[in-house]
Design an enzyme around this catalytic site. Sequence first.
Site, PDB file in Angstrom:
ATOM      1  N   LYS A 191      17.952  23.504 -29.583  1.00 24.79           N
ATOM      2  CA  LYS A 191      17.096  23.001 -28.505  1.00 24.79           C
ATOM      3  C   LYS A 191      15.716  23.626 -28.700  1.00 24.79           C
ATOM      4  O   LYS A 191      15.466  24.760 -28.291  1.00 24.79           O
ATOM      5  CB  LYS A 191      17.695  23.411 -27.169  1.00 24.79           C
ATOM      6  CG  LYS A 191      17.339  22.578 -25.962  1.00 24.79           C
ATOM      7  CD  LYS A 191      15.893  22.265 -25.767  1.00 24.79           C
ATOM      8  CE  LYS A 191      15.281  23.088 -24.684  1.00 24.79           C
ATOM      9  NZ  LYS A 191      13.825  23.190 -24.759  1.00 24.79           N
ATOM     10  N   GLU A 267      17.079  37.227 -27.138  1.00 22.71           N
ATOM     11  CA  GLU A 267      15.897  37.901 -27.700  1.00 22.71           C
ATOM     12  C   GLU A 267      14.750  37.531 -26.773  1.00 22.71           C
ATOM     13  O   GLU A 267      14.354  36.363 -26.727  1.00 22.71           O
ATOM     14  CB  GLU A 267      15.614  37.412 -29.125  1.00 22.71           C
ATOM     15  CG  GLU A 267      16.824  37.353 -30.052  1.00 22.71           C
ATOM     16  CD  GLU A 267      17.469  38.696 -30.308  1.00 22.71           C
ATOM     17  OE1 GLU A 267      16.778  39.722 -30.191  1.00 22.71           O
ATOM     18  OE2 GLU A 267      18.681  38.727 -30.587  1.00 22.71           O
ATOM     19  N   CYS A 302       5.947  38.106 -29.577  1.00 27.07           N
ATOM     20  CA  CYS A 302       6.775  38.923 -28.685  1.00 27.07           C
ATOM     21  C   CYS A 302       6.509  40.403 -28.899  1.00 27.07           C
ATOM     22  O   CYS A 302       6.574  41.189 -27.964  1.00 27.07           O
ATOM     23  CB  CYS A 302       8.242  38.598 -28.890  1.00 27.07           C
ATOM     24  SG  CYS A 302       8.750  38.723 -30.613  1.00 27.07           S
ATOM     25  N   GLU A 401       3.946  40.721 -19.371  1.00 20.58           N
ATOM     26  CA  GLU A 401       3.703  40.098 -20.682  1.00 20.58           C
ATOM     27  C   GLU A 401       2.718  38.939 -20.505  1.00 20.58           C
ATOM     28  O   GLU A 401       2.988  37.987 -19.779  1.00 20.58           O
ATOM     29  CB  GLU A 401       5.016  39.576 -21.280  1.00 20.58           C
ATOM     30  CG  GLU A 401       4.819  39.045 -22.686  1.00 20.58           C
ATOM     31  CD  GLU A 401       6.103  38.489 -23.301  1.00 20.58           C
ATOM     32  OE1 GLU A 401       6.857  37.804 -22.602  1.00 20.58           O
ATOM     33  OE2 GLU A 401       6.322  38.751 -24.497  1.00 20.58           O
TER      34      GLU A 401
END
Length: 497
Positions: A191, A267, A302, A401
């Site tokens: 996906k 993750e 990330c 973040e």
Amino acid sequence: MTSLTRTDWEQRSKALKIEGRAFIHGEYRDAASGATFDCISPVDGRVLGVVASCDSADAEAAVSVARAVFESGVWSRLAPVKRKEAMIRFADLLDANAEELALLETLDMGKPISDSLSIDVPAASRAIRWSGEAIDKIYDEVAATPHDELGLVTREPVGVVAAIVPWNFPLLMTCWKLGPALATGNSVILKPSEKSPLTGIRIAQLAIEAGIPAGVLNVLPGFGHTVGKALALHMDVDTLVFTGSTKVAKQLMIYAGESNMKRVWLEAGGKSPNIVFADAPDLKAAAEGAAGAIAFNQGEVCTAGSRLLVQNSIKDKFVPMVIEALKAWKPGNPLDPATNVGALVDSVQMNQVLKYIQAGHDDGAKLVAGGAQVLEETGGTYVQPTIFDGVNNAMRIAKEEIFGPVLAVIGFEDEAEAVAIANDTIYGLAAGIWTDNLSRAHRVARAVRAGSVWINQYDMGDMTAPFGGFKQSGNGRDKSLHAFDKYTELKATWFKL
Ligand code: NAD
């Protein structure tokens, strides 16, 4: 490197065939509902094509195909050496189609074409090749049993794997999952993110050309959470592997608990500290490292070194060096091979980054570089690499973040304070340490709660080492043989002799 110019890439992009359909059982098909969404390029706001908007009906179809193919054994019970050969052909095809894949990646998510071509595609092909090459070199175990018993400890593929991936390294994150998932014999439903579905859709056909049987790799693009949620709640998906935000990662654990307790490997996000001590061996290298750690891939990384912790005794000298180093990172047209900072993935992400720049001002940090949207006339979504000095770790730009090129500079007095600030975060993905003192490097590397730690460099990695997070950065590892654990079940078989 390519000799292609910006004009060459622009011409190729006009001729590019955009495939936006789902891929189930070896064939491209529209979503069952017929729904589509526009795929918009952040390079210039142009509509690249339409993409199938899959939902639970498509998830149902793909899971049933994936299950049937898995049970047939055509891939799951194929000799490892044969799976290896197909995986290597798949990697070869990624390499052979590198320019097309790089162009799709750049048009779809805005990263510089030079990066797509020299980093994303080769690293993706390496992930497939490395995993394929490994699979006929892994042995199972014989337990230490009494003389009249034989205990076998074997690994089996889990079955049907759903892989939900983000938009920042669409092809690479996909291949970090596909490598070990396919090598170990599973069937996969990929996906991709709605913001960057094109390379995932394209490589499904390459997998077929490589000889990976139809139905082993299926791709379901979709808008929003609909089809991802359907997969996460599905009773016949055995394992869900995910790369994306911590918020969605937590939701996926809930879906697993609400359905069949499928294994969930996550993750997730990061807010990584990059710590520069006064005894760093080369402050210029540290400054260049700090600039690259926030500007590479537009900061949409990330592991971005988004919190720069600098020892107070060198801060007045060091921050201007980082400002100087950041001048080498300039937003430009991603199709220009000289560009090293491309477009942010879309206007939603750009507005998010601009909102955080405003939060930096509001919370009292001092803007010392960048801070503005640029190249508006292109119709694309570009923001200058930005530095805030005078940040404290409680400010929003230090805690949350941002996923954009915004660096927060935080001073510290001594090693203990550096470690305390570094660990004062919900995340634990990565950290950088710049010091010439070997004992300090080891001490701080041990003390920082993070899955990857870099000494006197930032953002190194390879298929040979595991990659993943502590704390709310995740619970699994991609890359290396450790990644294979996510895609296999352990079985103990006992014989009475
Ligand atoms: P995201 O969590 O918004 O989306 C990730 C994927 O999940 C997309 O495919 C999205 O469509 C899907 N999704 C969203 N809601 C869902 C739901 N309710 N159910 C099922 N699927 C759902 O993340 P993003 O914005 O695509 O990516 C950025 C994030 O990814 C950042 O937080 C970044 O740190 C993280 N990231 C982590 C790593 C790592 O290895 N740890 C690597 C790259 C990116």
